[in-house]
Scaffold this active site. Structure first.
Site, short mmCIF file in Angstrom:
data_model
loop_
_atom_site.label_atom_id
_atom_site.label_comp_id
_atom_site.label_asym_id
_atom_site.label_seq_id
_atom_site.Cartn_x
_atom_site.Cartn_y
_atom_site.Cartn_z
N LYS A 181 -5.00 6.59 33.43
CA LYS A 181 -5.91 6.53 34.57
C LYS A 181 -6.09 5.08 35.01
O LYS A 181 -6.22 4.18 34.17
CB LYS A 181 -7.25 7.15 34.17
CG LYS A 181 -8.27 7.29 35.30
CD LYS A 181 -9.49 8.03 34.79
CE LYS A 181 -10.56 8.17 35.86
NZ LYS A 181 -11.73 8.94 35.38
N SER A 236 -13.16 11.92 38.76
CA SER A 236 -12.34 10.78 39.12
C SER A 236 -10.98 10.75 38.44
O SER A 236 -10.17 9.86 38.71
CB SER A 236 -13.11 9.49 38.79
OG SER A 236 -13.39 9.41 37.40
N SER A 247 -15.94 13.81 35.58
CA SER A 247 -14.74 13.14 36.08
C SER A 247 -13.45 13.63 35.45
O SER A 247 -12.38 13.48 36.02
CB SER A 247 -14.85 11.63 35.87
OG SER A 247 -15.75 11.06 36.79
#
Length: 473
Positions: A80, A155, A179
């Site tokens: 990520k 996210s 997220s």
């Protein structure tokens, strides 16, 4: 014929260990998949082909030389874009760090490398992880593989979308208000939010923050658990890290669900949830509740959860981003600005009240599990929505008071300090992926993982609940 990139992580790792699959062949297959689909999906935002292929060749050489192999040896792992990676563009989705190339790996990345994982690429994220729609000023929007006009959530949306399209076998994520869980639900993949400290996190501005955690993502429970094992470590730079984190079993065998007491709730008693999503959960529950010793609609008392969450989240955003807000507000996106401005409105009395309330929520939550082993609820309050829409502002005709309110299904349990699996569970009323959360108190990571393993086996043999797979044109 199955291509290497279509293999599960556990199967690929087994074949690599048996010298039946080349890490270089697997990595090239994943690169081909990225080149084929990423222009449409925009899940992968940075990759250094030369370095990655060099890592893969070394991994292959180590196999052939008979060297000791790590848990992830030869497996490409997506990172990520919130996590710094040495010598690879790491922007955190922000114009402030648009050209940042770190000279170090953060602890999560270092642990993946230490177990032989190939640090493969960066996956897209909203700016500093703020928001449940993966789009930013640096890379733009990531598309949901099941409908390119819609968001994969956020996210960890880039990681979820990349996994759903077999661009890589594993990816890391992080989770505060959902997220990791919401993108898993929106993309038909699996994710695990562990207890604080189980996966050490050393980059936080506020280290005494148990709400934001790092966690693994994969296409099924076994794959996700494999990455979890590699991420679990003792690291004193994280004050929540503990020796207890090192007592994970080598392999999940599954729990006997006939001895498990399960509660389920369409809305946790506190979250705005689309009526169709509530109906979908109940429909899914009816297909598998007979497998449990007890199945009952129930939920903890989350007390004054919304105000508590907003205040504590505001405190954390001010701590993490006020200097950026003061010096470079013109470069920041609306979600970061909103969070900082909202946080600055609170005073010490507000913050004190919120922490007292959070303690009450924590105790109420743990008391609930004196009667149950697991709580199941939807992974998201609404079906995937257009990525042009920054967030969900209306549910069942009611206006949401903040841009985060639609995520209460996730942040409610976050404030109670849980561990949570997100599992795919068929399709929703709009024929988009539907996911469920399996929730337990912090410290129950192994027990919950065994339950998730067994429930996954039940879900995958039913057409109504099996994992959906995107058909990309």
């Amino acid at each position: 014929m199955t291509r290497p990139n279509d293999l599960s992580a556990t199967e690929a790792r087994k074949l690599i260990g048996n010298k039946q699959l080349s890490p270089l062949e697997l990595t090239k297959s994943c690169i081909d998949q990225i080149e084929r689909y990423n222009p449409s999906i925009n899940a992968v935002v940075a990759i250094n082909h030369e370095d990655v292929l060099k890592e893969a060749k070394k991994a292959e050489d180590d196999v052939m030389a008979g060297k000791e192999l790590g848990l992830l040896h030869g497996l490409p792992v997506g990172i990520k874009d919130l996590n710094p990676v040495k010598d690879l563009r790491s922007t955190s989705g922000s114009k402030l760090f648009e050209n940042r190339i770190p000279d170090y790996d953060d602890s999560v990345v270092a642990d993946i490398r230490a177990e032989g994982g190939i640090v493969f690429c960066k996956t897209n994220t909203p700016e500093f992880g703020a928001g449940a729609n993966t789009k930013n000023k640096v890379y733009g929007a990531t598309c949901n593989p099941f409908d390119l006009t819609k968001t994969p959530a956020g996210s960890s949306g880039g990681s979820a979308a990349a996994l759903a399209t077999n661009m890589m076998p594993l990816a890391n994520g992080s989770d505060y208000g959902g997220s990791l869980r919401t993108p898993a639900g929106y993309c038909g993949v699996t994710g695990f939010r562990p207890s604080p400290g189980l996966v050490p996190a050393t980059e936080a501005s506020v280290s005494l923050n148990p709400f934001s955690v790092q966690g693994p993502m994969g296409r099924d429970v076994s794959d996700t658990y494999l990455l979890l094992q590699a991420q679990v470590n003792l690291n004193r730079a994280d004050p929540f890290s503990s020796l207890n984190s090192l007592s994970m079993p080598d392999e999940l065998i599954g729990a006997d669900l006939s001895g498990v007491k399960m509660a389920y709730s369409p809305d946790l008693g506190c979250a705005p949830v689309d009526n169709n999503i509530k109906a979908t959960l109940l429909e899914k529950i009816n297909t598998f509740k007979s497998n449990f010793l007890l199945s009952k609609e129930d939920h903890p008392d989350f007390l004054d959860i919304h105000e508590c969450f907003e205040i504590i989240r505001g405190f954390n955003f001010v701590a993490s981003h006020k200097e950026k807000f003061d010096l470079h507000k013109d470069l920041l996106g609306p979600n970061v600005i909103d969070n900082v401005e909202r946080g600055l409105k609170y005073n010490l009395a507000d913050v004190s009240w919120a922490h007292v309330m959070q303690t009450k929520i924590y105790k109420s939550f743990r008391n609930f599990f004196n009667e149950y082993d697991v709580l199941i609820c939807p992974a998201a309050a609404v079906s995937p929505y257009p990525h042009e829409q920054l967030f969900v502002d209306t549910i069942n005709g009611k206006k949401m008071p903040t841009y985060m309110r639609w995520l209460a299904l996730s942040y409610a349990s976050t404030m109670a300090i849980p561990c949570v699996w997100a599992l795919p569970c068929g399709l929703d009323h709009k024929k988009m992926p539907f996911g469920i959360q399996l929730i337990a108190p912090a410290g129950k990571d192994v027990q919950l993982s065994e339950i998730a393993k067994s429930l996954e086996s039940v879900l995958m043999v039913n057409q109504l609940t099996k994992r959906p797979v995107p058909e990309i044109k």
